[in-house]
Design an enzyme around this catalytic site. Structure first.
Site, PDB file in Angstrom:
ATOM      1  N   ASP A 210       0.826  -1.205   0.000  1.00 22.70           N
ATOM      2  CA  ASP A 210       0.000   0.000   0.000  1.00 22.70           C
ATOM      3  C   ASP A 210       0.869   1.268   0.000  1.00 22.70           C
ATOM      4  OD1 ASP A 210      -2.825   0.977   0.386  1.00 22.70           O
ATOM      5  OD2 ASP A 210      -1.949   1.889   2.172  1.00 22.70           O
ATOM      6  N   GLU A 259      14.329 -15.458   0.874  1.00 26.09           N
ATOM      7  CA  GLU A 259      14.572 -16.560   1.828  1.00 26.09           C
ATOM      8  C   GLU A 259      13.645 -17.733   1.531  1.00 26.09           C
ATOM      9  OE1 GLU A 259      13.744 -14.794   5.636  1.00 26.09           O
ATOM     10  OE2 GLU A 259      15.488 -13.465   5.526  1.00 26.09           O
TER      11      GLU A 259
END
Ligand code: NOJ
Ligand code: CA
Length: 560
Positions: A210, A259
């Protein structure tokens, strides 16, 4: 036909995904309290699967007072009890993944809500405390600090600085209940990394970020006035917007995304000034993708579409990302209604959002024309290389609900402005957020067993899933067939303009494998090019000699 499985480790799944935006409070209500919920989403997985979308993006479902529809987040690692529980969330993800649908959640990093534990602590601890450092507090001007530190206006209208009891002021770019974080604070940075891992660990595939262009701020001791601020170029040096160092934050996020296997994805909501500046958010070293709102703010006009498509494909080639395309979302008037308005020129425009016509919402809307053009534009969107972001209900050809009594409105953009100076289309954004109609009749048209938190108009039943399911030519069947064909036809992210067909009011381009899209956005019919007709957004016509004609406001997909 290749159907992606969400469990497969495909690091490129997002590049050409059809992503369906769910506004959780308004999608489906499983427990009949009038508010859509996560179990409602889970119950509709078969619907989403039959629709043929690759992913869903859920607008915020976090605990919130709903001062801004959930974009005022009390706790970014929880679920609002009215919407469900973390267990409901896990069950929803399992069900969506089981259907091969990936899950994107909304991250709201510019601000928290004023009920967030950190903001409460900041208020309690008082001026000068370390707790206040996580937000942007300032002393006021005037003899007793009674004047705001600057005369800035919030994005929803009204002041951007609010005074707290002890006399200090805090900055909120949006509503009063949405205090801006201080991203220079290491704890703010760390906490968002924790949030990203929290959801990624629960199986979330990606994030929608956002107001991604507002995190980094550099406020001088003496603040510029609103007039000075708006005169400053947004070239990376503006105190509030699109600062260059925001990308250092996203480089850190990227390390977290990487990751995971496959790496988690992200798409930036960044209303920036040019495709070049947008491309920075889409960098593979950063968020990886950014919304392109250029089509959303354009009239359905071939010249404009051609320029926008060309510019954005060039930009995505430079950024290494794929293009994104959006026609509707929870912040703008639905495109079926927008396209029924008089042309944008001469109408009010602000920050790229398309507004309803001046002079009363229903005045001047040609809903039939709007829907015809919306269907034509959608077939253009779904044929373009890159991802398409669809907003719940557009697959029903749903129109904006223009008539909502003031007393029922929820959008802070409505309350913070006067009718004269009202942002977000003059009436606010509630009209596209009305709970979906699933059935022709019945309580809240099948949204749930109770009511609906925003009033649904009587005509909603005629645009319901039940009314359109299996009906040839319905907008729902058009979307289903288009999404099915898209999966089958989608190849390399390449587009060539169709020589001899493309030009003037006719937009025509070809994708690898002979997938030709012809959109007639003019006022007269045009001959339908030769080839196997795969799909058309509306009925074709015949010329006097019997040859097929592509009528005005119609798009066809052809294999040649
Ligand atoms: C953009 C969101 O899409 C909108 O709905 C929200 O009001 C603002 N950001 C503030 O979070
Ligand atoms: Ca509910």
């Amino acid at each position: 036909m290749t159907v992606p499985t969400a469990t497969a480790s495909d690091p490129t799944w997002w590049r050409q995904a059809a992503v369906y935006q769910i506004y959780p409070r308004s999608f489906a209500d499983a427990n009949g309290d009038g508010i859509g919920d996560l179990r409602g989403v889970t119950s509709r997985v078969p619907y989403l699967s039959a629709l043929g979308v690759d992913a869903v993006w859920l607008s915020p479902f976090y605990p919130s007072a709903l001062a801004d529809g959930g974009y005022d987040v009390d706790d970014p690692r929880g679920v609002d009890p009215r919407i469900g529980t973390l267990e409901d969330f896990d069950a929803m993800v399992t069900a969506l993944h089981g259907a091969g649908i990936r899950v994107v959640v909304d991250i709201v990093p510019n601000h928290s809500s004023d009920r967030h534990a950190w903001f409460r602590a900041a208020l309690a601890a008082g001026p000068g405390s370390p707790e206040r450092e996580r937000y942007i507090f300032r002393d006021g001007l005037g003899e007793n600090g009674e004047l705001p530190p600057a005369d800035w206006t919030s994005a929803f209208g009204g002041p951007a600085w609010t005074r707290v009891e002890d006399g200090q002021w805090y900055l909120h770019t949006f509503a009063t209940e949405q205090p801006d974080y201080n991203w220079a604070h290491p704890e703010v940075r760390e906490d968002f990394l924790t949030t990203l891992r929290f959801w990624a660990d629960r199986g979330v595939d990606g994030f929608r970020v956002d107001v991604a262009n507002s995190l980094a701020k550099d406020l001088p001791a003496v603040l510029p006035s609103a007039a000075e601020l708006s005169a400053m170029p947004k070239d990376g040096t503006h105190p509030l917007w699109d600062r260059d160092e925001v990308h250092e934050i996203y480089a850190e996020w990227r390390r977290v995304f990487d990751e995971y296997d496959p790496p988690r994805t992200a798409v930036a909501e960044a209303w920036v000034d040019s495709p070049e500046r947008r491309a920075r958010y889409a960098s593979p070293e950063g968020l990886g993708q950014a919304f392109n709102f250029d089509l959303l703010v354009a009239d359905p006009e071939a010249g404009a579409f051609r320029r926008i498509i060309t510019a954005n494909l060039e930009q995505s080639a430079l950024s290494g990302s794929s293009s994104t395309w959006v026609l509707s979302n929870h912040d703008v008037v639905r495109h079926a209604t927008r396209y029924g308005l008089p042309p944008l020129e001469g109408r009010r425009e602000k920050q790229g959002t398309a507004w309803l016509a001046e002079g009363g919402p229903e005045e001047g809307i040609d809903r039939e024309r709007g829907l015809r053009l919306a269907r034509a534009a959608t077939l253009v969107e779904l044929a373009l290389p890159g991802s398409a972001y669809l907003f719940q209900g557009e697959e029903l050809g749903l129109h904006e609900v223009a008539e909502i009594p003031d007393a029922d409105r929820q959008d802070p953009a409505f309350f913070r402005t006067t009718p004269e100076d009202r942002g977000f289309d003059g009436v606010g954004r509630d009209g596209c957020r009305v709970p979906l109609p699933w059935t022709r009749e019945g309580s809240s048209f099948g949204f749930g067993a109770g009511g609906a938190h925003l009033p649904q108009p009587a005509w909603f039943g005629g645009s319901s899933v039940q009314a359109e399911d299996g009906v040839p030519g319905s907008t729902l069947e058009l979307y289903r067939e288009a999404l099915r064909l898209r999966r089958e036809l989608q190849g390399a992210e390449e587009l060539t303009w169709a020589e001899g067909i493309d030009g003037g009011d006719v937009l025509a381009f070809e994708r690898p494998g002979g997938w030709l899209t012809v959109a007639n956005l003019g006022a007269e019919g045009t001959p339908l090019p030769a080839g196997e007709l795969l799909l058309a957004s509306g009925p074709l016509e015949a010329a006097a000699d019997g040859s097929a004609v592509l009528p005005a406001g119609t798009t066809a997909w052809i294999r040649r």
